[in-house]
Design a protein around this motif. Sequence first.
Motif, PDB file in Angstrom:
ATOM      1  N   HIS A   1      -3.867  21.353   3.256  1.00 21.68           N
ATOM      2  CA  HIS A   1      -3.602  20.043   2.179  1.00 21.68           C
ATOM      3  C   HIS A   1      -2.119  19.845   2.028  1.00 21.68           C
ATOM      4  O   HIS A   1      -1.338  20.953   2.081  1.00 21.68           O
ATOM      5  CB  HIS A   1      -4.416  20.299   0.995  1.00 21.68           C
ATOM      6  N   THR A   2      -1.790  18.708   1.703  1.00 23.77           N
ATOM      7  CA  THR A   2      -0.420  18.330   1.241  1.00 23.77           C
ATOM      8  C   THR A   2      -0.213  19.075  -0.172  1.00 23.77           C
ATOM      9  O   THR A   2      -1.312  19.217  -1.061  1.00 23.77           O
ATOM     10  CB  THR A   2      -0.105  16.783   1.258  1.00 23.77           C
TER      11      THR A   2
ATOM     12  N   ASN B   1     -10.891  13.615  -9.308  1.00 17.53           N
ATOM     13  CA  ASN B   1     -10.442  14.659  -8.241  1.00 17.53           C
ATOM     14  C   ASN B   1     -10.592  13.908  -6.694  1.00 17.53           C
ATOM     15  O   ASN B   1     -11.216  12.961  -6.532  1.00 17.53           O
ATOM     16  CB  ASN B   1     -11.770  15.771  -8.094  1.00 17.53           C
ATOM     17  N   PRO B   2      -9.391  14.157  -6.034  1.00 17.30           N
ATOM     18  CA  PRO B   2      -9.246  13.812  -4.611  1.00 17.30           C
ATOM     19  C   PRO B   2     -10.594  14.075  -3.669  1.00 17.30           C
ATOM     20  O   PRO B   2     -10.986  14.966  -3.701  1.00 17.30           O
ATOM     21  CB  PRO B   2      -7.752  14.170  -4.344  1.00 17.30           C
ATOM     22  N   ALA B   3     -10.379  13.457  -2.371  1.00 11.89           N
ATOM     23  CA  ALA B   3     -11.368  13.749  -1.475  1.00 11.89           C
ATOM     24  C   ALA B   3     -10.865  14.989  -1.021  1.00 11.89           C
ATOM     25  O   ALA B   3      -9.727  15.523  -0.929  1.00 11.89           O
ATOM     26  CB  ALA B   3     -11.307  12.838  -0.113  1.00 11.89           C
TER      27      ALA B   3
ATOM     28  N   ASP C   1      -9.574  12.987   4.950  1.00 15.51           N
ATOM     29  CA  ASP C   1     -10.204  12.036   3.913  1.00 15.51           C
ATOM     30  C   ASP C   1      -9.462  11.701   2.861  1.00 15.51           C
ATOM     31  O   ASP C   1      -9.551  10.882   2.275  1.00 15.51           O
ATOM     32  CB  ASP C   1     -11.642  12.454   3.672  1.00 15.51           C
ATOM     33  N   TYR C   2      -8.291  12.552   2.468  1.00 21.60           N
ATOM     34  CA  TYR C   2      -7.652  12.440   1.335  1.00 21.60           C
ATOM     35  C   TYR C   2      -6.648  11.067   1.305  1.00 21.60           C
ATOM     36  O   TYR C   2      -6.003  10.968   2.380  1.00 21.60           O
ATOM     37  CB  TYR C   2      -6.725  13.682   1.201  1.00 21.60           C
TER      38      TYR C   2
ATOM     39  N   PRO D   1       1.280   7.993  -3.930  1.00 23.21           N
ATOM     40  CA  PRO D   1       2.044   8.738  -2.723  1.00 23.21           C
ATOM     41  C   PRO D   1       3.444   8.365  -2.834  1.00 23.21           C
ATOM     42  O   PRO D   1       4.136   9.091  -2.295  1.00 23.21           O
ATOM     43  CB  PRO D   1       1.470   7.673  -1.436  1.00 23.21           C
ATOM     44  N   ASP D   2       4.037   7.523  -3.673  1.00 28.64           N
ATOM     45  CA  ASP D   2       5.345   7.383  -4.009  1.00 28.64           C
ATOM     46  C   ASP D   2       6.152   8.304  -4.970  1.00 28.64           C
ATOM     47  O   ASP D   2       7.230   8.175  -5.442  1.00 28.64           O
ATOM     48  CB  ASP D   2       5.882   5.779  -3.954  1.00 28.64           C
TER      49      ASP D   2
END
Length: 153
Positions: free
Chosen positions: A32-33, A66-68, A73-74, A79-80
Amino acid sequence: LERKEAACRASQRVFEPLSVAQMNFRPSNGTHTPRWNAEHMMGRELLFFSQAYAARDAAFRPLDLNPAQMPPDYRAAHPDWTGAEEARQMERVCALVRRFAYLLAEADLDEPAWPNGWTLRFLLNRMIEHYQQHTTNVQNKFELPDWPDSNDT
């Protein structure tokens, strides 16, 4: 609650200096990021505590942000945002949890309160471990050969 908040602050200190590029870094190893780790920690805390609050006050609704789960899929909520802004979001989540903690003031720490049998004590300890686990996951990314420089955009 204070120990959980301390774990969150320790995590915030790791995220604060990260650039947008570093937060959005997709490791070549498929993990994951950093941003996903931040959103996941916050999403889980919001969900579990809001479920507990909703069980005590019908006016409170569970909050599931909660994210995927899987990297492909996330989609990032913001994002910025830099790591500093994600850290502020963690602080806001802690503030919300703290603000409504009065709803659990009379709760028995060892009484199962969730359908899965968790107790409030288990949840608090799990949140501490969860912040530590995901923060360590992010710190490990700093050692990857493709980790971006803080000046990368």
